[in-house]
Design a protein around this motif. Structure first.
Motif, PDB file in Angstrom:
ATOM      1  N   GLN A  73       0.815  -1.217   0.000  1.00 43.41           N
ATOM      2  CA  GLN A  73       0.000   0.000   0.000  1.00 43.41           C
ATOM      3  C   GLN A  73       0.849   1.268   0.000  1.00 43.41           C
ATOM      4  OE1 GLN A  73      -2.607  -0.204   3.428  1.00 43.41           O
ATOM      5  NE2 GLN A  73      -3.027  -2.375   3.076  1.00 43.41           N
ATOM      6  N   ALA A  74       2.146   1.113   0.234  1.00 45.70           N
ATOM      7  CA  ALA A  74       2.993   2.267   0.530  1.00 45.70           C
ATOM      8  C   ALA A  74       3.116   3.247  -0.628  1.00 45.70           C
ATOM      9  CB  ALA A  74       4.383   1.788   0.964  1.00 45.70           C
ATOM     10  N   LEU A  75       3.334   2.758  -1.831  1.00 48.07           N
ATOM     11  CA  LEU A  75       3.558   3.667  -2.955  1.00 48.07           C
ATOM     12  C   LEU A  75       2.324   4.520  -3.230  1.00 48.07           C
ATOM     13  CD1 LEU A  75       5.277   4.761  -5.240  1.00 48.07           C
ATOM     14  CD2 LEU A  75       4.511   2.838  -6.662  1.00 48.07           C
ATOM     15  N   ASN A  76       1.157   3.890  -3.304  1.00 46.12           N
ATOM     16  CA  ASN A  76      -0.063   4.659  -3.559  1.00 46.12           C
ATOM     17  C   ASN A  76      -0.348   5.633  -2.426  1.00 46.12           C
ATOM     18  OD1 ASN A  76      -0.612   3.545  -6.060  1.00 46.12           O
ATOM     19  ND2 ASN A  76      -1.904   1.914  -5.230  1.00 46.12           N
ATOM     20  N   ASN A  77      -0.144   5.191  -1.187  1.00 41.17           N
ATOM     21  CA  ASN A  77      -0.359   6.076  -0.043  1.00 41.17           C
ATOM     22  C   ASN A  77       0.582   7.281  -0.093  1.00 41.17           C
ATOM     23  OD1 ASN A  77      -2.301   4.323   0.854  1.00 41.17           O
ATOM     24  ND2 ASN A  77      -1.125   3.516   2.570  1.00 41.17           N
ATOM     25  N   TYR A  78       1.829   7.012  -0.458  1.00 44.63           N
ATOM     26  CA  TYR A  78       2.805   8.099  -0.508  1.00 44.63           C
ATOM     27  C   TYR A  78       2.454   9.098  -1.607  1.00 44.63           C
ATOM     28  CZ  TYR A  78       7.189  10.646  -0.805  1.00 44.63           C
ATOM     29  OH  TYR A  78       8.124  11.645  -0.818  1.00 44.63           O
ATOM     30  N   ARG A  79       2.108   8.593  -2.795  1.00 43.44           N
ATOM     31  CA  ARG A  79       1.772   9.491  -3.900  1.00 43.44           C
ATOM     32  C   ARG A  79       0.571  10.362  -3.560  1.00 43.44           C
ATOM     33  NH1 ARG A  79       2.136   5.391  -8.984  1.00 43.44           N
ATOM     34  NH2 ARG A  79       0.331   4.615  -7.857  1.00 43.44           N
ATOM     35  N   THR A  80      -0.437   9.744  -2.944  1.00 42.40           N
ATOM     36  CA  THR A  80      -1.638  10.497  -2.579  1.00 42.40           C
ATOM     37  C   THR A  80      -1.301  11.588  -1.566  1.00 42.40           C
ATOM     38  OG1 THR A  80      -3.054   8.571  -2.974  1.00 42.40           O
ATOM     39  CG2 THR A  80      -3.938  10.323  -1.579  1.00 42.40           C
ATOM     40  N   ALA A  81      -0.505  11.227  -0.561  1.00 42.15           N
ATOM     41  CA  ALA A  81      -0.138  12.198   0.465  1.00 42.15           C
ATOM     42  C   ALA A  81       0.745  13.305  -0.102  1.00 42.15           C
ATOM     43  CB  ALA A  81       0.571  11.492   1.620  1.00 42.15           C
ATOM     44  N   ALA A  82       1.755  12.911  -0.883  1.00 40.20           N
ATOM     45  CA  ALA A  82       2.696  13.893  -1.411  1.00 40.20           C
ATOM     46  C   ALA A  82       2.032  14.863  -2.374  1.00 40.20           C
ATOM     47  CB  ALA A  82       3.852  13.167  -2.103  1.00 40.20           C
ATOM     48  N   GLN A  83       1.047  14.382  -3.108  1.00 34.36           N
ATOM     49  CA  GLN A  83       0.325  15.246  -4.045  1.00 34.36           C
ATOM     50  C   GLN A  83      -0.354  16.389  -3.303  1.00 34.36           C
ATOM     51  OE1 GLN A  83      -2.760  13.268  -6.308  1.00 34.36           O
ATOM     52  NE2 GLN A  83      -2.588  14.715  -7.994  1.00 34.36           N
ATOM     53  N   GLY A  84      -0.760  16.111  -2.080  1.00 34.42           N
ATOM     54  CA  GLY A  84      -1.411  17.140  -1.264  1.00 34.42           C
ATOM     55  C   GLY A  84      -0.464  17.850  -0.323  1.00 34.42           C
ATOM     56  N   GLY A  85       0.838  17.676  -0.536  1.00 34.49           N
ATOM     57  CA  GLY A  85       1.817  18.350   0.312  1.00 34.49           C
ATOM     58  C   GLY A  85       1.950  17.743   1.680  1.00 34.49           C
ATOM     59  N   GLN A  86       1.504  16.499   1.826  1.00 39.91           N
ATOM     60  CA  GLN A  86       1.564  15.807   3.115  1.00 39.91           C
ATOM     61  C   GLN A  86       2.437  14.558   2.984  1.00 39.91           C
ATOM     62  OE1 GLN A  86       0.006  17.241   5.795  1.00 39.91           O
ATOM     63  NE2 GLN A  86      -0.546  18.877   4.361  1.00 39.91           N
ATOM     64  N   GLY A  87       2.487  13.787   4.058  1.00 37.24           N
ATOM     65  CA  GLY A  87       3.229  12.542   4.012  1.00 37.24           C
ATOM     66  C   GLY A  87       4.491  12.603   4.853  1.00 37.24           C
ATOM     67  N   PRO A  88       5.295  11.541   4.805  1.00 33.27           N
ATOM     68  CA  PRO A  88       6.492  11.467   5.639  1.00 33.27           C
ATOM     69  C   PRO A  88       7.586  12.383   5.119  1.00 33.27           C
ATOM     70  CG  PRO A  88       6.492   9.647   4.115  1.00 33.27           C
ATOM     71  CD  PRO A  88       5.174  10.362   3.923  1.00 33.27           C
ATOM     72  N   ASP A  89       8.537  12.668   5.991  1.00 30.32           N
ATOM     73  CA  ASP A  89       9.713  13.412   5.548  1.00 30.32           C
ATOM     74  C   ASP A  89      10.698  12.478   4.855  1.00 30.32           C
ATOM     75  OD1 ASP A  89       9.156  16.102   6.953  1.00 30.32           O
ATOM     76  OD2 ASP A  89       8.914  14.617   8.549  1.00 30.32           O
ATOM     77  N   VAL A  90      10.830  11.271   5.387  1.00 33.31           N
ATOM     78  CA  VAL A  90      11.725  10.268   4.810  1.00 33.31           C
ATOM     79  C   VAL A  90      10.915   9.014   4.519  1.00 33.31           C
ATOM     80  CG1 VAL A  90      13.782   8.841   5.186  1.00 33.31           C
ATOM     81  CG2 VAL A  90      13.722  11.204   6.025  1.00 33.31           C
ATOM     82  N   PHE A  91      11.147   8.430   3.367  1.00 32.04           N
ATOM     83  CA  PHE A  91      10.374   7.284   2.893  1.00 32.04           C
ATOM     84  C   PHE A  91      11.341   6.177   2.471  1.00 32.04           C
ATOM     85  CE2 PHE A  91       7.619   5.665  -0.855  1.00 32.04           C
ATOM     86  CZ  PHE A  91       6.921   4.779  -0.055  1.00 32.04           C
ATOM     87  N   ARG A  92      11.063   4.969   2.902  1.00 29.42           N
ATOM     88  CA  ARG A  92      11.834   3.803   2.460  1.00 29.42           C
ATOM     89  C   ARG A  92      11.164   3.283   1.192  1.00 29.42           C
ATOM     90  NH1 ARG A  92      11.417  -1.944   3.298  1.00 29.42           N
ATOM     91  NH2 ARG A  92      13.437  -2.981   3.502  1.00 29.42           N
ATOM     92  N   ALA A  93      11.736   3.640   0.048  1.00 31.93           N
ATOM     93  CA  ALA A  93      11.127   3.356  -1.240  1.00 31.93           C
ATOM     94  C   ALA A  93      11.763   2.151  -1.911  1.00 31.93           C
ATOM     95  CB  ALA A  93      11.258   4.569  -2.166  1.00 31.93           C
ATOM     96  N   GLU A  94      10.944   1.308  -2.500  1.00 27.46           N
ATOM     97  CA  GLU A  94      11.464   0.209  -3.308  1.00 27.46           C
ATOM     98  C   GLU A  94      12.246   0.806  -4.478  1.00 27.46           C
ATOM     99  OE1 GLU A  94      11.556  -3.471  -5.771  1.00 27.46           O
ATOM    100  OE2 GLU A  94      10.976  -1.439  -6.341  1.00 27.46           O
ATOM    101  N   VAL A  95      13.293   0.099  -4.923  1.00 31.71           N
ATOM    102  CA  VAL A  95      14.188   0.680  -5.923  1.00 31.71           C
ATOM    103  C   VAL A  95      13.463   1.104  -7.204  1.00 31.71           C
ATOM    104  CG1 VAL A  95      16.315  -0.393  -5.094  1.00 31.71           C
ATOM    105  CG2 VAL A  95      14.815  -1.682  -6.647  1.00 31.71           C
ATOM    106  N   ALA A  96      12.397   0.410  -7.559  1.00 32.26           N
ATOM    107  CA  ALA A  96      11.682   0.746  -8.795  1.00 32.26           C
ATOM    108  C   ALA A  96      10.836   2.008  -8.662  1.00 32.26           C
ATOM    109  CB  ALA A  96      10.801  -0.427  -9.229  1.00 32.26           C
TER     110      ALA A  96
END
Length: 417
Positions: A73-96
């Motif tokens: 769920q992480a990628l979709n959650n991050y994109r949704t949050a970041a689009q609205g200027g929200q979300g974590p400061d640091v994210f552990r992202a899969e390499v892709a």
């Protein structure tokens, strides 16, 4: 890996609020001194990452709130949050995910920061996943790949050496119980060793060509299907349960071999077949030709969200979390693979059986196409690979369908090679 499609059931979302003992506050540059870190690791790993994060915060004089987020769920959650200027400061992202997030403008260009300074200590292939359009957007956290896991007792009792080629696997089947020889997971990531081993690939990013339906790839999938047809392997006809079925079959001793990554070791050692950890063998994935690297590279990177109010603290946090000391500790405690060359020189890391067995695997692992659409290449391939293994489609037809899907919806500007 991890793996764009294979991890589908990770830890349920929970929050662990960590406050540094050493104060924190803001800085003259307007840095808030308070970091939210989204950790996408599983339940075997997150407690260790959480502890190290707290220690980094204490030493660095900032505060960290670590939130564990389910991988699928992480990628979709991050994109949704970041689009609205929200979300974590640091994210552990899969390499892709890194190049995709960079293209969207959702993560910070680290060029010019200490994180993008001297990167010579990082392994070249994992480091490649942090780049987009000539700039640096991440720092490699852990790397991974696929190896052959085998039940030492079953192979020894049968007088079989760990196979180096797929023909060796087929030949060993008569001694290892036919279909009980190896379980083939029908997920797309697990098709890559067959594909890379034949010299194939999914796309040629430099030439902007779709090559997934090449003659090499057709032969690769026919090789995988050929193991099933020869009764030298088994698989699950239900793709949704393939990974879990593979895990259950291997941990119980029902099958002698599987192909998987270092993240799976903790689960294997809980199984009846490996109450003695020394019974778990690890070798390079077989290939079309012995000695030819055919395993894909996976792993995770640290990235910083665009718009963070704690950029300076986040840079310090990532520098600490990705240090040689932290990586060596993660390797020692979790058996995960460092991305720093220097970490492999650590005595505890050298003594870790899993890490030392995987070191030659990751150093020769095949790089994937680090393009924004890279993560989207797997879903069409997953369907095709499962259809081929189930006998629903021949390899050529299935891969032609994948090529069309890539052209229609994924890399529309590419030509079909």
């Amino acid at each position: 890996m991890r793996r764009t499609t294979l991890v589908t059931a990770v830890a349920a979302v929970s929050a662990l609020v960590l406050t540094a003992c050493g104060g924190g506050g803001g800085s003259a540059s307007g840095d808030s001194g308070e970091i939210t870190f989204w950790d996408t690791s599983g339940p075997n790993e997150s407690p260790v990452f959480t502890t190290i994060a707290q220690e980094c915060a204490t030493k660095g004089g900032y505060k960290v709130k670590t939130e564990t987020v389910a991988f699928d769920q992480a990628l979709n959650n991050y994109r949704t949050a970041a689009q609205g200027g929200q979300g974590p400061d640091v994210f552990r992202a899969e390499v892709a995910w890194v190049s995709q997030l960079a293209k969207l403008g959702y993560i910070v260009d680290l060029t010019g920061t200490e994180l993008a300074g001297d990167t010579s200590d990082f392994l070249e292939t994992p480091l490649g996943s942090t780049k987009y359009d000539g700039k640096s957007y991440g720092v490699p956290q852990v790397t991974d790949s696929l190896a052959l896991f085998y039940n030492k007792k079953l192979l020894a009792d049968a007088g079989v050496e760990p196979p180096k080629t797929w023909d060796d696997v087929k030949a060993a089947a008569a001694k290892l119980g036919g279909e009980k020889t190896i379980f083939i997971n029908n997920d797309a990531y697990y098709a890559l060793p067959f594909i890379y081993g034949e010299g194939g690939d999914l796309v040629d990013a430099d030439a902007k060509k779709i090559v997934v339906n090449s003659a090499e790839n057709v032969k690769a999938l026919e090789t995988a299907k050929g193991l099933l047809d020869a009764k030298a392997a088994s698989t699950a006809l239900d793709p949704a349960n393939s990974y879990n079925n593979m895990q259950a079959a291997f941990t119980s001793g029902e099958v002698a071999m599987v192909v998987n990554g270092p993240w799976s070791v903790a689960d294997y050692l809980k199984g009846a077949a490996f109450t003695d950890a020394a019974n778990l063998g690890i070798a390079p994935v077989p290939g079309a030709t012995a000695g030819k690297g055919s395993a894909p590279v996976g792993g995770h990177d640290y990235v910083i969200r665009q718009g963070t109010k704690a950029k300076d603290s986040s840079v310090k946090f990532i520098a600490c979390m990705s240090s040689t000391e932290s990586q060596a500790r993660i390797a020692k405690e979790l058996g995960l693979l460092p991305t720093r060359k220097s970490a492999y020189d650590n005595a505890d890391v050298k003594a870790h059986a899993v890490v030392s067995a995987f070191e030659p695997v990751v150093t020769s692992a095949h790089p994937r196409a680090w393009i924004p659409e890279g993560g989207q290449l797997f879903d069409p391939l997953k369907i095709a690979y499962a259809d081929v293994l189930a006998g629903k489609k021949d390899a050529k037809t299935a891969l032609d369908d994948v090529a069309k899907a890539y052209k229609d919806t994924v890399v529309t500007e590419y030509t079909v090679g």
